[in-house]
Design an enzyme around this catalytic site. Structure first.
Site, PDB file in Angstrom:
ATOM      1  N   HIS A 168      -4.153  -4.092  -3.216  1.00 60.84           N
ATOM      2  CA  HIS A 168      -4.570  -3.974  -1.645  1.00 60.84           C
ATOM      3  C   HIS A 168      -4.872  -2.675  -1.506  1.00 60.84           C
ATOM      4  O   HIS A 168      -4.951  -2.260  -0.336  1.00 60.84           O
ATOM      5  CB  HIS A 168      -3.613  -4.849  -0.723  1.00 60.84           C
ATOM      6  CG  HIS A 168      -3.659  -6.166  -0.924  1.00 60.84           C
ATOM      7  ND1 HIS A 168      -2.432  -6.942  -0.608  1.00 60.84           N
ATOM      8  CD2 HIS A 168      -4.369  -7.108  -1.557  1.00 60.84           C
ATOM      9  CE1 HIS A 168      -2.723  -8.250  -0.656  1.00 60.84           C
ATOM     10  NE2 HIS A 168      -3.872  -8.189  -1.546  1.00 60.84           N
ATOM     11  N   GLY A 207       9.529 -10.379  -3.299  1.00 60.78           N
ATOM     12  CA  GLY A 207       9.350 -10.154  -1.802  1.00 60.78           C
ATOM     13  C   GLY A 207       8.103 -10.590  -1.313  1.00 60.78           C
ATOM     14  O   GLY A 207       7.382  -9.882  -0.324  1.00 60.78           O
ATOM     15  N   VAL A 209       0.901  -1.120   0.077  1.00 60.93           N
ATOM     16  CA  VAL A 209      -0.058  -0.137  -0.013  1.00 60.93           C
ATOM     17  C   VAL A 209       0.946   1.289  -0.108  1.00 60.93           C
ATOM     18  O   VAL A 209       0.266   2.407   0.004  1.00 60.93           O
ATOM     19  CB  VAL A 209      -0.956   0.038   1.176  1.00 60.93           C
ATOM     20  CG1 VAL A 209      -2.136  -1.092   0.977  1.00 60.93           C
ATOM     21  CG2 VAL A 209      -0.174  -0.200   2.526  1.00 60.93           C
ATOM     22  N   ASP A 210       2.014   1.077  -0.007  1.00 57.00           N
ATOM     23  CA  ASP A 210       2.960   2.247  -0.195  1.00 57.00           C
ATOM     24  C   ASP A 210       3.033   2.585  -1.536  1.00 57.00           C
ATOM     25  O   ASP A 210       2.831   2.050  -2.444  1.00 57.00           O
ATOM     26  CB  ASP A 210       4.422   1.982   0.248  1.00 57.00           C
ATOM     27  CG  ASP A 210       5.211   0.782  -0.566  1.00 57.00           C
ATOM     28  OD1 ASP A 210       5.377   1.091  -1.556  1.00 57.00           O
ATOM     29  OD2 ASP A 210       5.567  -0.326   0.156  1.00 57.00           O
ATOM     30  N   CYS A 252     -20.397   7.634   0.150  1.00 51.35           N
ATOM     31  CA  CYS A 252     -20.558   8.138  -1.449  1.00 51.35           C
ATOM     32  C   CYS A 252     -19.237   7.567  -1.797  1.00 51.35           C
ATOM     33  O   CYS A 252     -19.501   7.294  -3.282  1.00 51.35           O
ATOM     34  CB  CYS A 252     -20.337   9.426  -1.554  1.00 51.35           C
ATOM     35  SG  CYS A 252     -18.760  10.201  -1.335  1.00 51.35           S
TER      36      CYS A 252
END
Length: 237
Positions: A109, A176, A93-94, A120
């Site tokens: 993700h 990774g 998520v970076d 909304c």
């Protein structure tokens, strides 16, 4: 010289570890400090949204000081210099891939630097802290903002596009990843069923699914990823 027409690269927390961002399942990983049921599920957010907000606020602050490492830069160079298509599918998520220069990228993700309104569904870029008083810029409601992150029990994003890319690729590389989180852990099996692509694992240690890969290399991502990219660009693999 070997030239791949369509390369799909799956990246996980291991590629960002050398940038100072914590992994999840290592002995000192985030899940040894937090119960994932408290901070990474819709139910945990419903029980204690303030606690979940603080968890992600802290991670967002950490992202502000993190920098892409040599592995991120190597993948950006691959996208820029390779004659074929290169798609990065990241579980992370970076935003280190983007900051290194990658543009053809899917965050399956979600993204830490974005927030989503639960009313909304508007997604906006946001790098500061959020809390229960944060107001949605679109609908004007407070109390419904949440991290734009896929939690356990939720469907990863853009899965149709990912499956289409996996079916069409002629090189699949996993970097990774632990090989324990589905659906990403099943990508190599999907590629193998097509019997068209070379499959390669680049990791610090063998993943749970390491035996499914045709080629495996182990070591620090900042060392083995640039070396692997050099081989691809020279047509040696």
């Amino acid at each position: 010289m070997k030239t791949y027409r369509r390369i799909v690269i799956l990246t996980g927390a291991g590629i960002s570890a050398e940038s100072g961002l914590g992994t999840f399942r290592d002995k000192d990983g985030l899940w040894t400090k937090y119960d994932l049921r408290d901070v990474a599920t819709p139910e945990g957010f419903a029980r204690d949204p303030a606690f979940v907000h603080e968890f992600y606020n802290a991670r967002r602050r950490g992202l502000l000081t993190a920098q892409p490492n040599a592995a991120h830069h190597a993948l950006a160079r691959l996208e820029a210099e390779h004659a074929g298509e290169v798609l990065i599918v990241t579980q992370n998520v970076d935003d280190l891939h983007e900051r290194a220069g990658n543009r053809n990228l899917i965050h399956m993700h979600g993204e830490l630097a974005r927030i989503r309104c639960g009313i909304c569904e508007t997604v906006t870029e946001h790098r500061a802290d959020i809390d229960l008083a944060t107001i949605c810029a679109t609908c004007g409601r407070a109390g419904a903002m949440r991290p734009h992150v896929v939690w356990f029990g939720e469907m990863p994003l853009l899965m149709d596009e990912i499956h289409e890319a996996l079916e069409a690729c002629d090189l699949f590389v996993s970097i990774g990843t632990s090989g324990t989180v589905y659906p990403a852990a099943g990508f190599v099996a999907q590629v193998r069923r097509g019997r068209r692509a070379l499959t390669v694992e680049l990791n610090l240690d063998p993943s749970d699914g390491h035996s499914l890969f045709a080629e495996r290399r182990y070591g620090n991502a900042s060392e083995i990823v640039p070396a692997f990219v050099d081989e691809i660009l020279r047509g040696e693999i």
